[in-house]
Design a protein around this motif. Structure first.
Motif, short mmCIF file in Angstrom:
data_model
loop_
_atom_site.label_atom_id
_atom_site.label_comp_id
_atom_site.label_asym_id
_atom_site.label_seq_id
_atom_site.Cartn_x
_atom_site.Cartn_y
_atom_site.Cartn_z
N LEU A 1 8.60 -10.09 0.88
CA LEU A 1 8.10 -11.28 1.56
C LEU A 1 7.99 -11.06 3.07
CD1 LEU A 1 10.02 -14.11 -0.36
CD2 LEU A 1 7.68 -13.31 -0.71
N ILE A 2 8.96 -10.34 3.63
CA ILE A 2 8.90 -10.04 5.06
C ILE A 2 7.71 -9.14 5.37
CG2 ILE A 2 10.10 -8.87 6.96
CD1 ILE A 2 12.72 -9.83 5.71
N GLN A 3 7.49 -8.13 4.51
CA GLN A 3 6.33 -7.27 4.67
C GLN A 3 5.04 -8.07 4.61
OE1 GLN A 3 7.02 -4.26 1.57
NE2 GLN A 3 6.86 -2.72 3.18
N LEU A 4 4.98 -9.00 3.66
CA LEU A 4 3.77 -9.81 3.49
C LEU A 4 3.52 -10.67 4.71
CD1 LEU A 4 1.69 -10.25 1.23
CD2 LEU A 4 3.02 -12.22 0.49
N SER A 5 4.59 -11.18 5.32
CA SER A 5 4.43 -12.04 6.48
C SER A 5 4.06 -11.25 7.74
CB SER A 5 5.72 -12.82 6.72
OG SER A 5 5.64 -13.61 7.88
N CYS A 6 4.62 -10.05 7.87
CA CYS A 6 4.41 -9.27 9.10
C CYS A 6 3.17 -8.40 9.06
CB CYS A 6 5.64 -8.40 9.36
SG CYS A 6 7.16 -9.33 9.67
N THR A 7 2.82 -7.87 7.90
CA THR A 7 1.70 -6.93 7.82
C THR A 7 0.59 -7.38 6.89
OG1 THR A 7 2.67 -5.66 5.99
CG2 THR A 7 3.33 -5.05 8.22
N GLY A 8 0.85 -8.45 6.12
CA GLY A 8 -0.16 -8.91 5.18
C GLY A 8 -0.19 -8.11 3.90
N SER A 9 0.68 -7.12 3.75
CA SER A 9 0.67 -6.27 2.57
C SER A 9 2.09 -5.88 2.19
CB SER A 9 -0.14 -4.98 2.81
OG SER A 9 -1.49 -5.26 3.07
N THR A 10 2.34 -5.84 0.89
CA THR A 10 3.56 -5.21 0.39
C THR A 10 3.27 -3.73 0.18
OG1 THR A 10 2.95 -5.69 -1.89
CG2 THR A 10 4.26 -7.35 -0.74
N TRP A 11 4.30 -2.99 -0.26
CA TRP A 11 4.08 -1.57 -0.53
C TRP A 11 2.98 -1.39 -1.57
CZ3 TRP A 11 4.77 0.79 -5.30
CH2 TRP A 11 4.60 2.19 -5.30
N ALA A 12 3.00 -2.20 -2.63
CA ALA A 12 2.00 -2.06 -3.69
C ALA A 12 0.60 -2.41 -3.19
CB ALA A 12 2.39 -2.94 -4.88
N LYS A 13 0.48 -3.48 -2.43
CA LYS A 13 -0.84 -3.88 -1.92
C LYS A 13 -1.37 -2.86 -0.93
CE LYS A 13 -0.56 -8.93 -2.44
NZ LYS A 13 0.61 -9.00 -3.32
N ARG A 14 -0.50 -2.30 -0.11
CA ARG A 14 -0.94 -1.29 0.85
C ARG A 14 -1.45 -0.05 0.11
NH1 ARG A 14 3.47 -0.71 3.17
NH2 ARG A 14 3.21 -2.41 4.67
N TRP A 15 -0.76 0.32 -0.96
CA TRP A 15 -1.15 1.49 -1.73
C TRP A 15 -2.51 1.30 -2.39
CZ3 TRP A 15 -0.58 2.51 -7.34
CH2 TRP A 15 -0.84 3.85 -7.65
N LEU A 16 -2.82 0.05 -2.79
CA LEU A 16 -4.08 -0.25 -3.47
C LEU A 16 -5.17 -0.71 -2.50
CD1 LEU A 16 -2.55 -2.00 -6.57
CD2 LEU A 16 -3.87 0.11 -6.60
N GLY A 17 -4.86 -0.76 -1.20
CA GLY A 17 -5.88 -1.06 -0.21
C GLY A 17 -6.28 -2.51 -0.15
N ILE A 18 -5.36 -3.44 -0.39
CA ILE A 18 -5.66 -4.86 -0.27
C ILE A 18 -4.59 -5.51 0.61
CG2 ILE A 18 -6.85 -5.04 -2.48
CD1 ILE A 18 -4.32 -6.16 -3.69
N GLN A 19 -4.94 -6.65 1.17
CA GLN A 19 -4.00 -7.38 2.00
C GLN A 19 -4.28 -8.86 1.91
OE1 GLN A 19 -4.34 -6.35 6.12
NE2 GLN A 19 -6.49 -6.95 6.29
#
Length: 760
Positions: free
Chosen positions: A123-141
């Motif tokens: 949740l902190i990742q989602l709030s600060c970067t718009g992506s979790t580890w999984a979303k960043r790996w798949l290229g979405i935010q």
């Protein structure tokens, strides 16, 4: 508005689904790994035997047994989580863990903390970067519709709606259908959350939780305009080349005064801008409201904020009036209660003052005590017990006892506390006079508790009688014995209590709970760990699921009692009477039942690992599928008992009477059957690897000569050894082998017998 291409929508939706699965999988793994390791440690700690070799070659001695490590009480956090999971998965209380190995306790605590840390990090990742580890790996935010990254409020709202709706729907289904999903509840909730996420495949590509939180998911490589709520000017030139594609016409542009809305909500609140991977715009929306232009640049105007409508004002006014009425009513009730409390307090103080002024004897003093018992004040019971501890006159003590009983269960706690104090005092060296006073006070306390048990027998749920002394006592001046046949004590706690020689025949320490179903999560079971019930009477008592670990039940009568799912680990039951008792699926590890009477008892699927059952009388009892590893049965009478499919590895049956016992498909590896009576014993399908059969009796000796070779015609065939494999047993003599071969048993020596018979 130009609709989003279907191919792009499907690709984005699939990436979202995969990312969601990875996120859930990461949280699940943070639970599963430490929980699995803790479960492994729990199973390993309770493992009784080390692995047994399949052959007896080079076997010199049995491998030593490794004693299990001392268990510790379950962590309160884990205990609370276990209780919640039991309610969800419909797990009955007798299956819950009370004590576990220390390593298991630590690992299960980590299993509760780890998912919180992992989820919080996502949740902190989602709030600060718009992506979790999984979303960043798949290229979405995930971005906010107001531009930029998400606010913490949006993150919480987004996740709360996604999972709140799923939990609400699942709970609604269970409530409407009255069907529990049990252990499938998390899977069903996850499936519902996935279905809600599938709404992202709609035309606008936004599921419900994104609409509620005003967020959207986009390809991370896509170009977008970071629009905020403030009017912003973008150096995006409007020229003929831009308009030559036919997307905008001069009329449309002039209708909007040259202003174009490139981002934000439309009137339908469903259509949003989207860009190509290369950053090219796919749609341009004319602003339906006034805006301005500055040269050839685009200006986005902030929406005007609307004031509260008149209807909303009326709603607020009416709501305030209702709240004021409720507050006034509550204040009135509070005032009345306060006045009543002051009146009762005055009566309490006046009565206690009168008691303090009078001498502790006489009719007026007794009348004042009985008057105090009628005062509805929480201090009354405590005051009466204090008065009891200071009184010595028999008539005064009797009056105080009567007053305490009239106070009901409110006096139970102070009575138990006073009982503990008196027991402690009686353990100290006292003068004869003071000892007699303390004995009389204890007698009064015991009598008061016994009367409360009789009067309030159906209201004892969750009552604690830990370490209470209600055992038999008799001297020249007084005697006490607890007589409570039919006592209803489901859900009570008696840890360390003394109920020696009590009459509790037909008592019930179990109740099915509110759902009316036995073996469910709300069963009310009793905790009797460490209790002393020496020579007590518990015939036909209902002790289903009762916790009786480390209890003392010597010479206790448990005839026809119900001990299903009970926990009697390390319990003392020497010379106890358990005739026709039902103890299926119960736990008796390390218990002592030497000399007990278990005639026709039912121990199917019970665990009696390392239990001592020497010299027991257990004819025609049932032990099907029971775990009896390393149990001791020396000299036991087990005529006609059923041990089919039981685990009896390393069990000791030396000198036991096993006549007509059914061992069908039982595990008797490394069992000691020396001098055991195996006449008519059914050993079909039994694993006898490394079993010791020295001196075991297979027949009565008639028609069997001492010669190794005896014609089969001279041995009566019973077929109870037909096909039984004795190839890897130990210490068989010639007479035993002769009989085994004649009965169709399997042994390498039987081939020699057969060959010599053929030659003869």
């Amino acid at each position: 508005m130009v609709p989003i291409p279907r191919t792009r929508l499907a690709r984005l939706g699939c990436r979202r689904l995969v990312a969601w699965g990875l996120e859930i999988g990461l949280v699940a793994m943070s639970v599963a790994v430490p929980w699995g390791l803790g479960q492994y440690e729990l199973v390993r700690d309770t493992q009784i035997l080390s692995p047994i070799e399949k052959t007896s070659e080079n076997l010199t001695e049995q491998r030593p047994f490794e004693q299990p490590k001392e268990d510790v009480a379950l962590n309160p956090l884990v205990k609370l989580a276990q209780k919640g999971w039991a309610r969800m998965a419909q797990i009955p209380p007798h299956q819950l863990h009370q004590t576990v190995p220390r390593a298991t306790n630590i690992l299960w605590t980590i299993a509760l903390i780890a998912p919180v840390v992992v989820t919080g990090g996502q949740l902190i990742q989602l709030s600060c970067t718009g992506s979790t580890w999984a979303k960043r790996w798949l290229g979405i935010q995930v971005i906010s519709t107001a531009g930029g990254y998400l606010k913490p409020r949006q993150v919480l709202m987004r996740e709360f709606f996604r999972w709140g709706v799923s939990v609400g729907i699942g709970a609604g289904i269970m409530f409407a259908t009255n069907i529990s999903l049990g252990a499938l509840t998390p899977a069903v909730i996850g499936l519902l959350a996935m279905v809600e996420g599938m709404t992202a495949f709609a035309a606008n590509g936004r599921p419900w939780h994104d609409r509620v939180a005003k967020t959207r998911v986009t390809m991370k490589t896509a170009g977008y305009l970071p629009i905020s709520s403030e009017p912003l000017v973008y150096s995006l030139p409007i020229n003929n080349d831009f308009l030559s594609g036919g997307v905008l016409s001069d009329d449309a542009l002039s209708h909007g005064n040259g202003a174009i809305q490139l981002y934000g909500e439309t009137a339908n609140d469903d259509d949003w801008w989207l860009t190509e991977d290369e950053g090219n715009l796919t749609s341009v929306v004319l602003a339906p409201r006034a805006s301005r232009t500055s040269g050839n640049s685009l200006v986005l105007a902030e929406r005007p904020k609307s004031a509260l409508s008149g209807q909303l004002s009326w709603v607020l006014v009416c709501g305030g009036m209702v709240l004021a009425c409720v507050a006034g009513f509550g204040f009135g009730r509070l005032t009345q209660s306060s006045a009543k409390g002051h009146l009762e307090e005055d009566v309490f103080l006046q009565t206690t003052q009168a008691l303090s002024a009078n001498i502790q004897s006489g009719g007026d003093y007794s009348a004042a005590i009985l008057m105090l018992a009628q005062v509805d004040d929480p201090r009354t019971a405590k005051y009466l017990t204090d008065l009891l501890s200071q009184s010595s006159q028999p008539e005064t003590l009797t009056t105080i006892q009567q007053a305490l009983v009239s106070q009901g269960l409110d006096s139970l706690s102070p009575l138990l506390a006073l009982g503990h104090v008196l027991e402690s005092d009686l353990q100290q060296p006292l003068s004869a006079e003071i000892r007699q006073v303390r004995l009389e006070q204890r007698h009064v306390v015991q009598g008061a508790i016994a009367k409360l048990l009789t009067i309030y027998s159906n209201r004892l749920a969750n009552a604690h009688f830990d370490r209470v002394n209600l055992g038999l006592y008799h001297d020249a001046d007084r005697s006490f014995r607890l007589i409570q046949p039919g006592l209803l004590a489901a859900g009570t706690s008696w840890q360390g209590a003394n109920l020696s020689q009590a009459n509790l025949a037909g008592a019930s320490f179990f109740d099915v709970g509110a759902d009316g179903k036995a073996d469910s999560f709300d069963d009310r079971i009793s905790d009797l760990r460490g209790i002393s019930l020496v020579a007590a009477s518990l015939e036909k008592a209902n002790l289903q699921g009762a916790q009786l670990a480390n209890a003392n039940l010597r010479r206790t009568n448990l005839t026809d009692a119900n001990l299903v799912y009970g926990n009697l680990e390390r319990t003392q039951l020497t010379n106890a009477r358990l005739v026709n008792v039902n103890a299926s699926q119960s736990h008796w590890q390390g218990s002592n039942l030497v000399g007990a009477d278990l005639t026709q008892a039912n121990f199917d699927k019970a665990d009696l690992s390392q239990a001592r059952l020497n010299r027991i009388e257990a004819s025609h009892s049932s032990w099907k599928k029971a775990i009896l590893t390393q149990s001791d049965w020396v000299g036991a009478n087990l005529i006609g008992s059923d041990f089919s499919q039981a685990t009896l590895s390393s069990a000791n049956f030396q000198g036991a009477n096993l006549d007509s016992v059914n061992f069908n498909r039982a595990d008797l590896r490394q069992a000691n059957l020396r001098e055991a009576d195996l006449r008519q014993t059914n050993l079909i399908g039994v694993n006898l690897t490394d079993a010791d059969l020295a001196g075991a009796i297979f027949h009565d000796g008639s028609n069997v000569s001492g010669s190794f070779i005896t014609p089969k015609a001279q041995v009566s065939a019973t077929n109870h050894l037909q096909g039984v494999n004795f190839s890897h047993v130990r210490n068989l003599d010639s007479r035993q082998l002769n009989y085994i071969c004649a009965q169709g048993g399997i042994h390498p020596s039987c081939q020699q017998v057969q060959a010599q018979e053929d030659d003869g």
